[in-house]
Design a protein around this motif. Structure first.
Motif, PDB file in Angstrom:
ATOM      1  N   VAL A  91      11.709  -2.055 -18.633  1.00  0.00           N
ATOM      2  CA  VAL A  91      12.144  -3.138 -17.742  1.00  0.00           C
ATOM      3  C   VAL A  91      11.075  -4.207 -17.532  1.00  0.00           C
ATOM      4  CG1 VAL A  91      13.809  -1.689 -16.548  1.00  0.00           C
ATOM      5  CG2 VAL A  91      11.464  -1.831 -15.679  1.00  0.00           C
ATOM      6  N   ALA A  92       9.799  -3.910 -17.836  1.00  0.00           N
ATOM      7  CA  ALA A  92       8.763  -4.916 -17.610  1.00  0.00           C
ATOM      8  C   ALA A  92       7.510  -4.558 -18.389  1.00  0.00           C
ATOM      9  CB  ALA A  92       8.431  -5.030 -16.114  1.00  0.00           C
ATOM     10  N   ASP A  93       6.852  -5.579 -18.917  1.00  0.00           N
ATOM     11  CA  ASP A  93       5.512  -5.464 -19.486  1.00  0.00           C
ATOM     12  C   ASP A  93       4.578  -6.247 -18.579  1.00  0.00           C
ATOM     13  OD1 ASP A  93       6.592  -4.067 -21.600  1.00  0.00           O
ATOM     14  OD2 ASP A  93       6.665  -5.791 -22.943  1.00  0.00           O
ATOM     15  N   VAL A  94       3.546  -5.576 -18.066  1.00  0.00           N
ATOM     16  CA  VAL A  94       2.713  -6.172 -17.026  1.00  0.00           C
ATOM     17  C   VAL A  94       1.239  -5.911 -17.307  1.00  0.00           C
ATOM     18  CG1 VAL A  94       4.505  -6.015 -15.261  1.00  0.00           C
ATOM     19  CG2 VAL A  94       2.945  -4.095 -15.596  1.00  0.00           C
TER      20      VAL A  94
ATOM     21  N   ARG B 232      -4.542   2.270 -13.525  1.00  0.00           N
ATOM     22  CA  ARG B 232      -3.573   1.267 -13.079  1.00  0.00           C
ATOM     23  C   ARG B 232      -3.975  -0.139 -13.492  1.00  0.00           C
ATOM     24  NH1 ARG B 232      -4.003   2.190  -6.838  1.00  0.00           N
ATOM     25  NH2 ARG B 232      -6.143   1.767  -7.527  1.00  0.00           N
ATOM     26  N   THR B 233      -5.258  -0.350 -13.797  1.00  0.00           N
ATOM     27  CA  THR B 233      -5.761  -1.705 -14.042  1.00  0.00           C
ATOM     28  C   THR B 233      -6.591  -1.837 -15.306  1.00  0.00           C
ATOM     29  OG1 THR B 233      -7.779  -1.271 -12.744  1.00  0.00           O
ATOM     30  CG2 THR B 233      -5.883  -2.193 -11.556  1.00  0.00           C
ATOM     31  N   ASP B 234      -7.074  -0.742 -15.865  1.00  0.00           N
ATOM     32  CA  ASP B 234      -8.126  -0.808 -16.879  1.00  0.00           C
ATOM     33  C   ASP B 234      -7.634  -0.644 -18.307  1.00  0.00           C
ATOM     34  OD1 ASP B 234      -9.659  -1.092 -14.669  1.00  0.00           O
ATOM     35  OD2 ASP B 234     -10.894   0.687 -14.968  1.00  0.00           O
ATOM     36  N   LEU B 235      -6.334  -0.792 -18.527  1.00  0.00           N
ATOM     37  CA  LEU B 235      -5.761  -0.969 -19.850  1.00  0.00           C
ATOM     38  C   LEU B 235      -5.340  -2.435 -19.971  1.00  0.00           C
ATOM     39  CD1 LEU B 235      -5.443   2.148 -19.243  1.00  0.00           C
ATOM     40  CD2 LEU B 235      -3.462   2.076 -20.782  1.00  0.00           C
ATOM     41  N   PRO B 236      -5.271  -2.963 -21.179  1.00  0.00           N
ATOM     42  CA  PRO B 236      -4.931  -4.382 -21.273  1.00  0.00           C
ATOM     43  C   PRO B 236      -3.484  -4.711 -20.930  1.00  0.00           C
ATOM     44  CG  PRO B 236      -5.322  -3.441 -23.456  1.00  0.00           C
ATOM     45  CD  PRO B 236      -5.744  -2.413 -22.457  1.00  0.00           C
ATOM     46  N   ALA B 237      -2.551  -3.766 -21.082  1.00  0.00           N
ATOM     47  CA  ALA B 237      -1.154  -4.063 -20.749  1.00  0.00           C
ATOM     48  C   ALA B 237      -0.368  -2.767 -20.633  1.00  0.00           C
ATOM     49  CB  ALA B 237      -0.529  -4.980 -21.800  1.00  0.00           C
TER      50      ALA B 237
ATOM     51  N   VAL C 250      14.894   8.960 -18.588  1.00  0.00           N
ATOM     52  CA  VAL C 250      14.028   9.338 -17.464  1.00  0.00           C
ATOM     53  C   VAL C 250      14.041   8.235 -16.416  1.00  0.00           C
ATOM     54  CG1 VAL C 250      11.634   9.806 -16.807  1.00  0.00           C
ATOM     55  CG2 VAL C 250      12.606  10.859 -18.857  1.00  0.00           C
ATOM     56  N   GLU C 251      14.125   8.645 -15.154  1.00  0.00           N
ATOM     57  CA  GLU C 251      14.357   7.667 -14.084  1.00  0.00           C
ATOM     58  C   GLU C 251      13.189   6.726 -13.843  1.00  0.00           C
ATOM     59  OE1 GLU C 251      12.869   7.766 -10.848  1.00  0.00           O
ATOM     60  OE2 GLU C 251      11.887   9.733 -10.876  1.00  0.00           O
ATOM     61  N   TYR C 252      11.968   7.179 -14.108  1.00  0.00           N
ATOM     62  CA  TYR C 252      10.825   6.289 -13.890  1.00  0.00           C
ATOM     63  C   TYR C 252       9.636   6.804 -14.683  1.00  0.00           C
ATOM     64  CZ  TYR C 252       7.669   3.059 -11.483  1.00  0.00           C
ATOM     65  OH  TYR C 252       6.792   2.042 -11.201  1.00  0.00           O
ATOM     66  N   ALA C 253       8.924   5.895 -15.314  1.00  0.00           N
ATOM     67  CA  ALA C 253       7.706   6.246 -16.041  1.00  0.00           C
ATOM     68  C   ALA C 253       6.910   4.975 -16.284  1.00  0.00           C
ATOM     69  CB  ALA C 253       8.024   6.931 -17.367  1.00  0.00           C
ATOM     70  N   ILE C 254       5.626   5.149 -16.508  1.00  0.00           N
ATOM     71  CA  ILE C 254       4.735   4.042 -16.856  1.00  0.00           C
ATOM     72  C   ILE C 254       3.968   4.435 -18.113  1.00  0.00           C
ATOM     73  CG2 ILE C 254       2.700   2.694 -16.185  1.00  0.00           C
ATOM     74  CD1 ILE C 254       3.590   2.953 -13.290  1.00  0.00           C
ATOM     75  N   GLY C 255       3.961   3.558 -19.093  1.00  0.00           N
ATOM     76  CA  GLY C 255       3.180   3.768 -20.304  1.00  0.00           C
ATOM     77  C   GLY C 255       2.313   2.564 -20.592  1.00  0.00           C
ATOM     78  N   HIS C 256       1.481   2.677 -21.611  1.00  0.00           N
ATOM     79  CA  HIS C 256       0.749   1.513 -22.086  1.00  0.00           C
ATOM     80  C   HIS C 256       1.683   0.678 -22.953  1.00  0.00           C
ATOM     81  CE1 HIS C 256       0.797   4.142 -25.491  1.00  0.00           C
ATOM     82  NE2 HIS C 256       0.275   3.216 -26.279  1.00  0.00           N
ATOM     83  N   LEU C 257       1.439  -0.609 -23.051  1.00  0.00           N
ATOM     84  CA  LEU C 257       2.109  -1.426 -24.039  1.00  0.00           C
ATOM     85  C   LEU C 257       1.588  -0.974 -25.398  1.00  0.00           C
ATOM     86  CD1 LEU C 257       4.050  -3.866 -24.410  1.00  0.00           C
ATOM     87  CD2 LEU C 257       2.007  -5.304 -24.507  1.00  0.00           C
ATOM     88  N   PRO C 258       2.468  -0.583 -26.336  1.00  0.00           N
ATOM     89  CA  PRO C 258       1.986  -0.014 -27.597  1.00  0.00           C
ATOM     90  C   PRO C 258       0.885  -0.851 -28.247  1.00  0.00           C
ATOM     91  CG  PRO C 258       4.338   0.284 -27.439  1.00  0.00           C
ATOM     92  CD  PRO C 258       3.936  -0.543 -26.250  1.00  0.00           C
TER      93      PRO C 258
ATOM     94  N   ARG D 279      -5.780  -9.523 -22.242  1.00  0.00           N
ATOM     95  CA  ARG D 279      -4.568  -8.849 -22.692  1.00  0.00           C
ATOM     96  C   ARG D 279      -4.496  -8.885 -24.214  1.00  0.00           C
ATOM     97  NH1 ARG D 279      -5.031  -6.918 -18.255  1.00  0.00           N
ATOM     98  NH2 ARG D 279      -4.308  -7.985 -16.387  1.00  0.00           N
ATOM     99  N   VAL D 280      -5.043  -7.878 -24.873  1.00  0.00           N
ATOM    100  CA  VAL D 280      -5.096  -7.839 -26.332  1.00  0.00           C
ATOM    101  C   VAL D 280      -4.923  -6.404 -26.819  1.00  0.00           C
ATOM    102  CG1 VAL D 280      -6.588  -9.871 -26.598  1.00  0.00           C
ATOM    103  CG2 VAL D 280      -7.614  -7.618 -26.260  1.00  0.00           C
ATOM    104  N   PRO D 281      -4.426  -6.218 -28.055  1.00  0.00           N
ATOM    105  CA  PRO D 281      -4.457  -4.880 -28.648  1.00  0.00           C
ATOM    106  C   PRO D 281      -5.897  -4.417 -28.807  1.00  0.00           C
ATOM    107  CG  PRO D 281      -2.984  -6.330 -29.877  1.00  0.00           C
ATOM    108  CD  PRO D 281      -3.759  -7.195 -28.928  1.00  0.00           C
ATOM    109  N   THR D 282      -6.111  -3.110 -28.794  1.00  0.00           N
ATOM    110  CA  THR D 282      -7.475  -2.576 -28.727  1.00  0.00           C
ATOM    111  C   THR D 282      -7.987  -1.982 -30.035  1.00  0.00           C
ATOM    112  OG1 THR D 282      -6.537  -0.523 -27.874  1.00  0.00           O
ATOM    113  CG2 THR D 282      -7.385  -2.103 -26.253  1.00  0.00           C
ATOM    114  N   ALA D 283      -7.248  -2.109 -31.141  1.00  0.00           N
ATOM    115  CA  ALA D 283      -7.764  -1.627 -32.427  1.00  0.00           C
ATOM    116  C   ALA D 283      -9.090  -2.328 -32.717  1.00  0.00           C
ATOM    117  CB  ALA D 283      -6.765  -1.906 -33.547  1.00  0.00           C
ATOM    118  N   GLY D 284     -10.111  -1.543 -33.065  1.00  0.00           N
ATOM    119  CA  GLY D 284     -11.418  -2.099 -33.369  1.00  0.00           C
ATOM    120  C   GLY D 284     -12.346  -2.256 -32.182  1.00  0.00           C
TER     121      GLY D 284
END
Length: 259
Positions: A93-96, A78-83, A235-243, A20-25
């Protein structure tokens, strides 16, 4: 292995395994993208929002409803981003670490361009990139600049900031301007108050970096802008990456260099 030398598949495997890390670099030369997945009923409206705000929301790829891969992302979204960040009724509502249980059959994934794509070109031109030097997440700020709205989607422009020595500002503008599909040239140069940013030391996302004497803050449109619109529009529901925790695609940075 240095994370810059990883392939996209190798990086995605590490994130799937729990890193679980930022991906710059990460994955030198491979394109990174912002993720936003919205209910199918909003897919055309989000496309219109992106069309009206192309510098902030350059669409690189779109999946089918319910799909968790795209033509440019061979992994599992669903699984292949770090967060990830989950939104309900416009609230974060949640960071997962994965969203297997939260991915709905009606969700349509969008991959939006990321300014990490031209950072290697900035470095090659002699322009320093402070957050890469420090190994931190890029600082991002919500501005007072409104995006062009659609019927139900509206919100503020989000920007990322990189401090640049004054004598290299023109170089940074020219180099990044060659990548219009991943935000292109800065949208603002200089005084952060001009776009409603009161304190560079308190970014809305990411981590602050120091602006040294003789440097100028440059602000690029940021692909977190759709997430800001999701919040502003309730918006009632959405999923994004953790910035800052991006989708690493099976496309090359140079694919988006047009000049």
């Amino acid at each position: 292995m240095d994370v810059a030398d990883l392939s996209p598949a190798q990086a995605r495997a590490r994130f799937r395994g729990g890193e679980r890390v930022p991906t710059a670099g990460w994955c030198r030369g491979w394109t990174q993208a912002n993720l936003i997945a919205v209910p199918s009923r909003l897919r055309y409206e989000l496309l219109l929002f992106a069309h009206r705000n192309p510098q902030a929301c350059p669409v690189l790829d779109v999946g089918e409803p319910g799909s968790w891969s795209t033509g440019l992302f061979a992994g599992d979204l669903r699984t292949d981003l770090p967060a990830y960040r989950i939104y309900r009724d416009g609230e974060a509502v949640a960071d997962v670490g994965d969203v297997v249980g939260e991915w709905r059959a009606d969700l349509v994934p969008f991959l939006i361009g990321c300014s990490f794509t031209f950072e290697r070109a900035l470095l090659a031109a002699g322009v320093p990139v402070r957050h890469l030097e420090l190994g931190t997440n890029v600082p991002m700020y919500v501005t007072n600049v409104p995006c062009e709205p659609t019927g139900s989607l509206s919100g503020p422009l989000v920007v990322s900031m990189r401090p640049v020595p004054e004598e290299l500002v023109a170089t940074a503008v020219e180099v990044s301007g060659r990548y219009p599909l991943v935000h292109g040239a800065p949208v603002h140069v200089g005084d952060p108050a001009g776009i409603g940013i009161g304190d560079l030391g308190r970014p809305d996302y990411g981590e602050a970096v120091e602006v040294y004497a003789g440097e100028v803050p440059l602000f690029w449109a940021c692909g977190v802008t759709p997430q800001a619109a999701i919040m502003a529009s309730g918006v009632e529901y959405a999923i994004g990456h953790l910035p800052g925790h991006m989708a690493i695609m099976d496309a090359r940075d140079d694919d988006y260099r047009v000049i």
